[in-house]
Design a protein around this motif. Structure first.
Motif, PDB file in Angstrom:
ATOM      1  N   ILE A  44      47.264  34.876  30.846  1.00  0.00           N
ATOM      2  CA  ILE A  44      47.356  36.337  31.032  1.00  0.00           C
ATOM      3  C   ILE A  44      45.946  36.925  31.156  1.00  0.00           C
ATOM      4  O   ILE A  44      45.688  37.775  32.012  1.00  0.00           O
ATOM      5  N   ALA A  45      45.017  36.421  30.328  1.00  0.00           N
ATOM      6  CA  ALA A  45      43.642  36.939  30.366  1.00  0.00           C
ATOM      7  C   ALA A  45      43.028  36.724  31.738  1.00  0.00           C
ATOM      8  O   ALA A  45      42.343  37.610  32.271  1.00  0.00           O
ATOM      9  N   VAL A  46      43.289  35.546  32.350  1.00  0.00           N
ATOM     10  CA  VAL A  46      42.743  35.256  33.681  1.00  0.00           C
ATOM     11  C   VAL A  46      43.306  36.246  34.701  1.00  0.00           C
ATOM     12  O   VAL A  46      42.565  36.811  35.520  1.00  0.00           O
ATOM     13  N   ILE A  47      44.608  36.477  34.633  1.00  0.00           N
ATOM     14  CA  ILE A  47      45.237  37.415  35.585  1.00  0.00           C
ATOM     15  C   ILE A  47      44.629  38.811  35.414  1.00  0.00           C
ATOM     16  O   ILE A  47      44.291  39.489  36.382  1.00  0.00           O
ATOM     17  N   ILE A  48      44.455  39.214  34.171  1.00  0.00           N
ATOM     18  CA  ILE A  48      43.904  40.548  33.912  1.00  0.00           C
ATOM     19  C   ILE A  48      42.472  40.638  34.443  1.00  0.00           C
ATOM     20  O   ILE A  48      42.089  41.631  35.064  1.00  0.00           O
ATOM     21  N   GLU A  49      41.718  39.573  34.259  1.00  0.00           N
ATOM     22  CA  GLU A  49      40.332  39.556  34.760  1.00  0.00           C
ATOM     23  C   GLU A  49      40.333  39.702  36.288  1.00  0.00           C
ATOM     24  O   GLU A  49      39.559  40.475  36.847  1.00  0.00           O
TER      25      GLU A  49
END
Ligand SMILES: C[S@@+](CC[C@H](N)C(=O)[O-])C[C@H]1O[C@@H](n2cnc3c(N)ncnc32)[C@H](O)[C@@H]1O
Length: 287
Positions: free
Chosen positions: A251-256
């Motif tokens: 999720i963090a990668v997508i948000i980034e």
């Protein structure tokens, strides 16, 4: 026959079935069952498939007055549209019913669509956390499983509920009318990837109640949120240590990639799926 209490019912079901099935199969007799409306659902192990109607008749007898029909779950929920694998066991063959929960009425074909009793706690939790005037998008609505209780119990500004399965969509539309929430909830038929573009950046809350969502859909969920909005991602996660970390990183990668500065993330178990497998909801707040 009026029997009270699950334990005494289990004992009677065992007794009645032991007389009708081979003794080497008695350990496979189901110990649990659940209701969607007046449809009783029993998990039927493959060892008992040849005796499924006997099983159904016994359950119908023991649950007399409560169960109109008995259906057997004989396999996992399948395909994009999440069709559960049910077979008719006993009683009325019509599996359409009205399930009453959290002040709402869910009309549903219990043998063709999913409505998980194990998600009751999550449906209740959402009612407790949703604030007045929220704009909510339910990306995977089914018959309104997660979002209909919010239209009924909360005072959202608007709920947009999307569903790709024509049968589930038909019930979703009917449930909005049945519960008289047309003024605050609308149903959209189609693939959530293509029908939500006009809502980008507007949602206070996005419900992502689907285990097989792809990255495009996860990105869309985040895009739909306004700053301060929240996405509830549902996933099946192995109980092993670090498995939740993998999802958080994803999720963090997508948000980034979406160039949003920051997120807060919390998670909790919705239910146990099987030994070692949990249904987890990740609450992702987009800062
Ligand atoms: C497993 S059900 C879950 C229902 C509810 N969200 C819950 O958590 O109880 C998922 C629903 O999403 C629908 N669905 C799957 N892919 C979809 C898509 N691309 N667009 C809209 N709905 C979709 C399925 O047809 C199914 O009714």
């Amino acid at each position: 026959m009026l029997i009270r209490g699950r334990e005494s019912k289990r004992a009677i079901i065992h007794k009645l079935l032991e007389d009708q099935i081979p003794s080497n199969l008695s350990s496979y007799i189901p110990h649990s069952w659940w209701y969607i409306g007046d449809i009783l659902i029993v998990s039927v192990p493959k060892q008992l498939l040849n005796f499924k109607h006997i099983l159904g008749e016994v359950f119908l007898q023991v649950e007399q007055g409560k169960a109109r029909s008995v259906f057997g779950k004989v396999g996992p929920t399948r395909d994009i549209i999440r069709t559960p694998e049910f077979v008719f066991l006993a009683g009325d063959t019509n599996s359409e019913t009205i399930h009453k929960e959290l002040g709402g009425q869910f009309k549903i074909d219990a043998a063709k669509l999913t409505f998980s009793p194990g998600n009751h706690g999550e449906r209740k939790r959402l009612i407790d956390i949703v604030q007045k005037n929220e704009f909510i998008v339910d990306m995977f609505s089914c018959v309104g499983n997660l979002s209909l209780p919010l239209a009924i119990n909360n005072e959202p500004k608007k709920i947009v509920a999307v569903e790709i399965n024509p049968l589930a969509y038909r019930y979703l539309e009917q449930n909005i009318k049945l519960n008289k929430v047309e003024n605050r909830m609308i149903a959209i038929f189609g693939d959530n990837r293509t029908v939500l573009s006009e809502y980008h950046g507007q949602a206070d809350r996005v419900l992502f109640g689907y285990f097989n969502g792809d990255n495009q859909q996860k990105r869309l969920a985040i895009r739909l949120c306004k700053k301060g909005g929240m996405v509830h991602f549902h996933e099946i996660i192995q109980a092993k240590e670090k498995e939740t970390d993998k999802m958080i990183k994803q999720i963090a990668v997508i948000i980034e990639q979406e160039t949003i500065s920051d997120m807060d993330i919390a998670f909790k178990r919705v239910k146990k799926i099987s030994p070692g497998m949990n249904h987890i909801v990740f609450d992702v707040k987009i800062n």
